[in-house]
Enzyme design. Structure first.
Site, PDB file in Angstrom:
ATOM      1  N   LYS A 124      -3.229  -0.291   3.327  1.00 33.01           N
ATOM      2  CA  LYS A 124      -1.838  -0.583   2.917  1.00 33.01           C
ATOM      3  C   LYS A 124      -1.811  -1.317   1.571  1.00 33.01           C
ATOM      4  O   LYS A 124      -0.818  -1.244   0.846  1.00 33.01           O
ATOM      5  CB  LYS A 124      -1.079  -1.344   4.004  1.00 33.01           C
ATOM      6  CG  LYS A 124      -1.699  -2.670   4.447  1.00 33.01           C
ATOM      7  CD  LYS A 124      -1.224  -3.865   3.696  1.00 33.01           C
ATOM      8  CE  LYS A 124      -2.122  -5.053   3.902  1.00 33.01           C
ATOM      9  NZ  LYS A 124      -1.660  -6.288   3.283  1.00 33.01           N
ATOM     10  N   THR A 167       4.096  -5.688   2.939  1.00 35.87           N
ATOM     11  CA  THR A 167       3.346  -5.739   1.678  1.00 35.87           C
ATOM     12  C   THR A 167       4.071  -5.003   0.555  1.00 35.87           C
ATOM     13  O   THR A 167       3.975  -5.400  -0.602  1.00 35.87           O
ATOM     14  CB  THR A 167       1.944  -5.127   1.856  1.00 35.87           C
ATOM     15  OG1 THR A 167       1.403  -5.606   3.073  1.00 35.87           O
ATOM     16  CG2 THR A 167       1.016  -5.509   0.740  1.00 35.87           C
TER      17      THR A 167
END
Ligand SMILES: NC(=O)c1ccc[n+]([C@@H]2O[C@H](COP(=O)([O-])OP(=O)(O)OC[C@H]3O[C@@H](n4cnc5c(N)ncnc54)[C@H](O)[C@@H]3O)[C@@H](O)[C@H]2O)c1
Length: 331
Positions: free
Chosen positions: A189, A246
């Site tokens: 990610k 994120t």
């Protein structure tokens, strides 16, 4: 109450020390940067990495791995990914035979392309090893804002012990046995977060970012499943959960670094300006090489990797991704 030894007094190690100490556990925290430890001790606060969070009285500074790990029931590694191997080697002689080992770093080792549990398995019993991951900014955990994470171990009993160790009414912990999926979701990610930042830096909107996140998750899952992960894990906290946090937050160094690159900065200058470890930069290379070996198509990861290498311009990457051959969404 348990004794926990923490290796790595950065923002995440300190935030997790705060959770444990707040529950009454005895925490000793060590870092290779002695000057940093001295500043922490003097201010009783991690002014370098987690300002504004006073150190709980149950947190003691340790001046060596040995001191941190003496009689520790739990050893927690919170050094950045590329330093895990050396931190583990230094700590190994002092880890007691029945201690549980927790790793909270998110990444893949450069060169070897090993996940962190694979590095640990070279010298430790994997049944004692637990990975902790999920959508969790240190800045928020340090302030006791509600947070959920997952802990993964090949041995569910070890994951459950770590769940009990950390769980509070503000820090909720789930268990899973899919350590492969948890580690890959947490590592990959960061690459997509660079892409989300690049998209923002180019001045694109929410549509582009949502597309990057969704199609990014599709390719993370594709690689994960090829490497032995369970597909459901990528729909959970350590997959889509961590991706959301994120890609949408200014707490994320990866996204902030991406924004600078999208605005036209050279990758090296962007990393220098962030001033801290940007793990997505090294993970992009490892992910791309893993995907090539496993023969898994990862066009977004490839584009981001090439941007970080300086061989593709951000604007060209967008044109390349949007101009790909038409396909079925589930193909
Ligand atoms: N910051 C977060 O919110 C967050 C959340 C979840 C996971 N993580 C992961 O946790 C890991 C650490 O991140 P961070 O944000 O705390 O990093 P950081 O840059 O804030 O701190 C890292 C610390 O590790 C120390 N260190 C480096 N090598 C070491 C070694 N061999 N032994 C002991 N200490 C060593 C450094 O001196 C530094 O103090 C990363 O893999 C990151 O992806 C961070």
């Amino acid at each position: 109450m348990k004794k926990a030894g923490i290796i790595g007094a950065g923002s995440w190690g300190t935030a997790l020390a705060t959770v444990l100490a707040g529950k009454g556990h005895q925490v000793r925290i060590f870092d290779v940067d002695e000057g940093h430890l001295r500043r922490m001790e003097a201010a009783r606060e991690n002014t370098d990495y987690l300002p504004g969070v006073p150190l709980n009285e149950n947190i003691q500074i340790a001046w060596s791995s040995e001191e941190a790990l003496k009689d520790a029931d739990v050893v927690l590694f919170s050094a950045p990914t590329q330093h895990f191997r050396s931190a583990l080697q230094a700590a190994l002689p002092y880890i007691s035979d029945d201690a549980l080992i927790v790793n909270v770093a998110k990444g893949i080792e450069q060169g070897t392309h090993l996940r962190l549990s694979q590095i640990a398995a070279e010298c430790l019993d994997v049944d004692r090893y637990v990975a902790l991951s999920g959508p969790s900014h240190a800045e928020e955990v340090g302030r006791a804002l509600p947070t959920t994470v997952a802990v993964a171990s090949a041995n569910l009993a070890s994951a459950e012990a770590i769940q009990d160790l950390f769980m509070t009414d503000r820090f909720r912990v789930y268990t899973t046995e899919d350590i492969v999926g948890v580690e890959l979701g947490g590592a990959l990610k960061n690459v997509i977060a660079l892409g989300a930042g690049i998209s923002d830096g180019l001045g694109f909107g929410d549509n582009a970012k949502a597309a990057l996140m969704t199609r990014g998750l599709a390719e993370i899952s594709r690689l994960g499943v090829a490497l032995g992960a369970q597909p459901e894990t990528f729909a959970g906290l350590t997959g889509v959960g961590d991706l959301i946090v994120t890609c949408t937050s200014m707490h994320s160094r990866n996204r902030r670094c991406g924004i600078l690159m999208g605005e036209g900065k050279d990758p090296e200058d962007a990393v220098r300006e962030i001033g801290m470890v940007v793990e997505g930069m090294t993970t992009a290379e490892a992910a791309w090489e893993l995907a090539s070996t496993a023969q898994v198509e990862m066009p977004i990861t490839e584009a981001i990797y090439r941007i970080t290498r300086g061989t593709l311009k951000a604007q060209e990457a967008m044109e390349m991704l949007m101009g790909r051959e038409k396909k079925h969404e589930q193909a």
